[in-house]
Write an enzyme that holds these catalytic residues in place. Structure first.
Site, PDB file in Angstrom:
ATOM      1  N   ARG A  20       0.929  -0.989   0.006  1.00 47.31           N
ATOM      2  CA  ARG A  20       0.563  -0.150  -0.140  1.00 47.31           C
ATOM      3  C   ARG A  20       0.725   1.377  -0.311  1.00 47.31           C
ATOM      4  O   ARG A  20       1.894   1.615   0.793  1.00 47.31           O
ATOM      5  CB  ARG A  20      -1.115  -0.413   1.152  1.00 47.31           C
ATOM      6  CG  ARG A  20      -2.209   1.477   0.710  1.00 47.31           C
ATOM      7  CD  ARG A  20      -3.116   0.748   2.286  1.00 47.31           C
ATOM      8  NE  ARG A  20      -3.949   1.890   2.310  1.00 47.31           N
ATOM      9  CZ  ARG A  20      -4.793   2.614   2.429  1.00 47.31           C
ATOM     10  NH1 ARG A  20      -3.828   3.121   3.525  1.00 47.31           N
ATOM     11  NH2 ARG A  20      -5.519   3.610   1.913  1.00 47.31           N
ATOM     12  N   GLY A  21       1.006   1.854  -0.743  1.00 43.87           N
ATOM     13  CA  GLY A  21       1.766   2.920  -1.145  1.00 43.87           C
ATOM     14  C   GLY A  21       1.648   4.465  -0.210  1.00 43.87           C
ATOM     15  O   GLY A  21       2.490   4.801   0.691  1.00 43.87           O
ATOM     16  N   ASP A  23       1.289   3.584   2.538  1.00 43.36           N
ATOM     17  CA  ASP A  23       2.527   3.339   3.823  1.00 43.36           C
ATOM     18  C   ASP A  23       3.413   3.235   3.745  1.00 43.36           C
ATOM     19  O   ASP A  23       4.913   3.925   4.864  1.00 43.36           O
ATOM     20  CB  ASP A  23       1.723   1.584   4.577  1.00 43.36           C
ATOM     21  CG  ASP A  23      -0.221   1.882   4.387  1.00 43.36           C
ATOM     22  OD1 ASP A  23      -0.909   2.719   5.219  1.00 43.36           O
ATOM     23  OD2 ASP A  23      -0.508   0.817   4.845  1.00 43.36           O
ATOM     24  N   THR A  24       4.144   2.537   2.886  1.00 43.38           N
ATOM     25  CA  THR A  24       5.406   2.034   3.139  1.00 43.38           C
ATOM     26  C   THR A  24       6.370   3.241   1.727  1.00 43.38           C
ATOM     27  O   THR A  24       7.730   2.599   1.393  1.00 43.38           O
ATOM     28  CB  THR A  24       5.424   0.585   2.507  1.00 43.38           C
ATOM     29  OG1 THR A  24       4.573   0.223   1.491  1.00 43.38           O
ATOM     30  CG2 THR A  24       4.389   0.347   3.932  1.00 43.38           C
ATOM     31  N   ARG A  25       5.893   3.641   0.776  1.00 47.07           N
ATOM     32  CA  ARG A  25       6.153   3.932  -0.726  1.00 47.07           C
ATOM     33  C   ARG A  25       7.439   4.381  -0.385  1.00 47.07           C
ATOM     34  O   ARG A  25       8.566   4.491  -1.157  1.00 47.07           O
ATOM     35  CB  ARG A  25       5.235   4.769  -1.414  1.00 47.07           C
ATOM     36  CG  ARG A  25       5.761   5.255  -2.525  1.00 47.07           C
ATOM     37  CD  ARG A  25       4.603   5.899  -3.856  1.00 47.07           C
ATOM     38  NE  ARG A  25       3.718   4.786  -4.462  1.00 47.07           N
ATOM     39  CZ  ARG A  25       4.193   4.152  -5.052  1.00 47.07           C
ATOM     40  NH1 ARG A  25       5.707   3.663  -5.570  1.00 47.07           N
ATOM     41  NH2 ARG A  25       3.352   3.239  -5.722  1.00 47.07           N
ATOM     42  N   GLU A  87      -5.237  -7.163  -5.912  1.00 45.65           N
ATOM     43  CA  GLU A  87      -3.724  -7.624  -6.239  1.00 45.65           C
ATOM     44  C   GLU A  87      -3.714  -8.309  -5.665  1.00 45.65           C
ATOM     45  O   GLU A  87      -2.681  -9.816  -5.926  1.00 45.65           O
ATOM     46  CB  GLU A  87      -2.761  -6.436  -6.161  1.00 45.65           C
ATOM     47  CG  GLU A  87      -1.720  -6.115  -6.425  1.00 45.65           C
ATOM     48  CD  GLU A  87      -0.609  -5.037  -6.345  1.00 45.65           C
ATOM     49  OE1 GLU A  87      -0.821  -4.042  -6.931  1.00 45.65           O
ATOM     50  OE2 GLU A  87      -0.022  -4.527  -5.201  1.00 45.65           O
TER      51      GLU A  87
END
Length: 798
Positions: A20-21, A23-25, A87
């Site tokens: 999940r971008g 949260d962590t990208r 996904e």
């Protein structure tokens, strides 16, 4: 999720990153993606990171399907994203599809599919970030695990594996739950050049993933087992591969058989024995079915159907030649670099293919020869093929040899046929260059023409048996020449006859005589008339008389088991490029130095009585010095520091060597220094920072406890390989631990606080920020000051 494809070319990506971008990208995921890339792992990451609608995009689904494995980063809000859940469903569904299972829900409730995917993935073991000391340690662990899963010991199959997948499917169909309740032997047999080894490699890649910890591919057994000691080496490799231990010494074949009998019944293994041609090989490597654990698979490739009956093979699969469609495609890839012929060459191509008879080797060789040639040249080749009977494959292959543009390329090919198969490419290049050939370009041309193969894994030259035999037939001539009129002699009975009867002539350019299991005495006068002799291999041969009878044209003198205590003055050969005296009786190399300005390679490995190296003063162009396993060696002559062109110094397992001369550290050209196994060697000098070209330093299994701090200032080494007792790997990964060892050593002498200066270009050399990397291996830095030229000063707490 593991793959089940037979061809590595079916994958676009090694790994699919699901995350999940929001949260962590910006943090962890970007760092992980960069770390994967630095390790050569081709990962897919959705760079846009925007949920563009309710449904997952078709391109993203395709990325999932084209990825070998998936890595899901479960962050606190991962399950709040519909996009992520779709996904994940696609990712897990693809895994199930590859294992021929069905993900529940089908076309039904979307939420049920999400729930099942989350349930299934929660049951998998993963990496909990809370259990690691730092993010750096977590990243390193993930990358290593992905490397293991992605690599999985895959073999190179073919540049263009036309028709291979269908063959692999036929073999795979022989496997079932019922048959795998016992050990299974599958035999592939057929004529040379038909593709047995290629299919076996592809099958190994396909099935091997389910035998990750116990599998072995023993290649070219016929070529690699001509002597009993060769079979012992194959046993050692098999045991090492299956038991996953470092190679250990086996004294003889019988002991090897006993070890295999004891170990293999307890391990489910996958073994490929490639190109077996005798019962002795079978007895030494896979005796009987009772040797193997139920579920084991043994694949044997051979030209001899009877051997498969002897071993009681469960399936005997005959390799057929390629059909017309496959033949034309394979030929086209080599002749036109595309799947089908150019329009003007369609009929010509079909005619050439027809004459190749579906033999992959002939299609590749002739296709490569005809690449980028005019129609007139194609027609000339066809006219030659029409005069050759269909069963004379070698004569068809000879067309490519005849088409080599000059005698230099032809001579290089013939030399490799007789003397340099399974030899290191650089080694052969040095020697052939010394013979006046442009070997670097010549060997490249032969590889491009498919006349010679090059194994990138071990850097050795290889050649198909049919091509080797074709080359040797060219030397023998038609009608066959008398032995003394042939340019090269390699067949042992022929060589012995010429030397014993003293019938050698000036025509002879190369000789190979191998007598490892018997005492063979030859009078040196037998060489008197061989004035053009360039290449001489005498294996365990006693040469009596005056060595001055040997040709002064000698470039390569390979004499394993050299019988004398020192090289006599009468053996002075000023034009030698390579001296290879493995397993010699030498105590002293030369009593007085010999001026050998052309010498670039000196190999004296496994010489048990050698006490010191030669004086190097008169060897100004030496590039490779190999003294591996010389257990009596105590002195390395200080003149080694005068060698301006030396690239390799190998002193592995010289167990009496206590100290290196200070001059050795002046060798700015050395790229590889091997000291592993020098068990009495207890230190290296800080002067080692002068060895500015070094990319490989191996010093494990030594007595070294304090590592020179100056090592980290070697720019070339930062991107290379390092090993010390307890440390081994890429230098950028090992250096932080070397720093820690240096800090510990300083602590023991009471120096607190500890200061270590490291010259570094930037933080990225470590593969991640220096601060975190050091903290991850236990160095708690109070302060980092940037000094001149980008170096760091690290002040550590006690």
């Amino acid at each position: 999720m593991a793959s089940s494809s037979s061809s590595s070319s079916s994958w676009t990506y090694d790994l699919f990153l699901s995350f999940r971008g929001e949260d962590t990208r910006a943090g962890f995921t970007s760092e992980l993606y960069s770390a994967l890339g630095r390790s050569g792992i081709h990962a897919f990451m959705d760079d846009e990171g925007v949920e563009r609608g309710e449904e997952i995009s078709a391109s993203l689904l395709q990325a999932i399907e084209r990825s070998r494995i998936a890595l899901v980063i479960l962050s606190p809000d991962y399950a709040s994203s519909r996009w992520c859940l779709d996904e994940l469903t696609g990712t897990y569904g693809e895994a199930m599809k590859r294992h021929e299972l069905r993900l529940g829900g089908g076309g039904g409730c979307r939420v049920l599919r999400w729930r099942q995917a989350l349930t299934e993935i929660s049951n998998l073991s993963g990496f909990d970030s809370g259990t690691f000391r730092s993010e750096v340690e977590l990243l390193d662990t993930i990358v290593k695990d992905v490397l293991e899963k992605v690599d999985a010991g895959q073999l190179f199959v073919a540049e263009r594996p036309v028709g291979i997948e269908s063959q692999v499917r036929k073999l795979t169909s022989k496997l079932s739950k019922k048959t795998l309740t016992k050990a299974l032997i599958i035999g592939l047999w057929g004529m040379g050049g038909v593709g047995k080894t290629t299919v076996a490699k592809a099958f190994y890649n396909t099935i091997g993933r389910t035998f990750r910890r116990a599998r072995s591919f023993l290649a070219q057994i016929r070529e690699n087992s001509k002597h009993s000691n060769d079979l012992v080496n194959l046993q050692e490799q098999l045991i090492s591969d299956i038991i996953n231990t470092e190679v250990f010494k086996i004294p003889n074949i019988d002991r090897g058989i006993k070890i295999l009998q004891e170990r293999l019944p307890h391990i489910k293994a996958f073994i490929v024995l490639d190109d077996v041609d005798s019962v002795n090989q079978l007895n030494a490597l896979c005796g009987s079915l009772e040797w193997f654990c139920p579920g084991s698979i043994i694949v044997i490739t051979t030209r001899d159907l009877h051997l498969l009956s002897v071993i009681r093979a469960d399936h005997k699969y005959k390799m057929e030649t390629m059909n017309e469609i496959e033949s034309l495609e394979l030929f086209s890839w080599h002749a036109f670099k595309q799947k089908a012929p150019l329009e003007n060459f369609i009929e010509l191509s079909k005619n050439v293919v027809a004459y190749c008879g579906g033999l992959p080797l002939a299609l590749e060789v002739l296709g490569s020869y005809l690449f980028d040639r005019e129609i007139e040249e194609w027609e000339d080749v066809l006219s030659k093929l029409e005069r050759i009977p269909n069963d004379e494959i070698q004569a068809k292959l000879k067309i490519s040899f005849d088409g080599l543009k000059d005698d230099m390329e032809k001579n290089i090919f013939l030399d490799i046929c007789c003397f340099f198969i399974n030899k290191d490419r650089n080694y052969a290049t040095h020697i052939l260059n010394g013979c006046g050939f442009n070997a670097k370009i010549g060997i490249t041309t032969l590889i491009e023409r498919c006349l010679v193969n090059f194994n990138r894994k071990n850097n050795k030259l290889e050649m198909h048996d049919l091509l080797r035999d074709m080359g040797r037939e060219i030397i023998c001539g038609s009608p066959r020449k008398d032995l003394e009129d042939r340019s090269r002699l390699w067949f042992q009975e022929d060589v012995t006859e010429v030397l014993m009867q003293n019938t050698g002539t000036k025509v002879i350019e190369g000789i190979s005589l191998k007598k490892p299991h018997e005492v063979c005495e030859i009078d040196a006068k037998a060489f008197k008339a061989m004035r053009k002799l360039r290449l001489l291999q005498l294996e365990y041969v006693n040469l009596e008389g005056d060595y001055r009878h040997l040709s002064n044209k000698l470039r390569w003198l390979c004499w394993p088991g050299f019988p004398l205590k020192s090289i006599p003055d009468s053996l002075y050969q000023k034009n030698l490029v390579a001296i290879d005296f493995k397993y010699s009786n030498l105590r002293l190399v030369w009593k007085k130095p010999q001026l050998l300005q052309c010498l670039t390679i000196l190999i004296l490995s496994h010489s048990p009585y050698l006490r010191q190296t030669p004086d190097f003063t008169n060897l100004p162009n030496l590039e490779k010095l190999v003294l591996k396993d010389c257990p009596s060696l105590k002195i390395v002559h200080q003149s080694i520091g005068d060698l301006k062109k030396i690239i390799l110094v190998n002193l592995e397992d010289c167990k009496c060597l206590r100290v290196l001369p200070r001059s050795i550290y002046k060798l700015k050209s050395v790229k590889t220094l091997i000291l592993s196994g020098c068990s009495l060697l207890d230190h290296l000098e800080e002067d080692i920072e002068q060895m500015e070209s070094m990319t490989v330093l191996e010093a494990d299994n030594t007595a070294i406890t304090v590592v020179p701090k100056s090592l980290v200032r070697l720019e070339a080494l930062k991107h290379g390989y390092v090993s010390f007792p307890g440390l081994k790997g890429r230098a950028q990964d090992v250096f932080p631990s070397l720093i820690w060892l240096s800090c510990q050593a300083s602590r023991y002498v009471g120096g607190m606080p500890i200061t270590v200066s490291i010259q570094w270009r930037n933080d990225e050399t470590f593969g991640c920020p220096v601060w975190d990397k050091l903290r991850g291996i236990g160095i708690h830095a109070k302060h980092i000051t940037v000094l001149i030229r980008g170096s760091f000063c690290i002040i550590c707490r006690s």
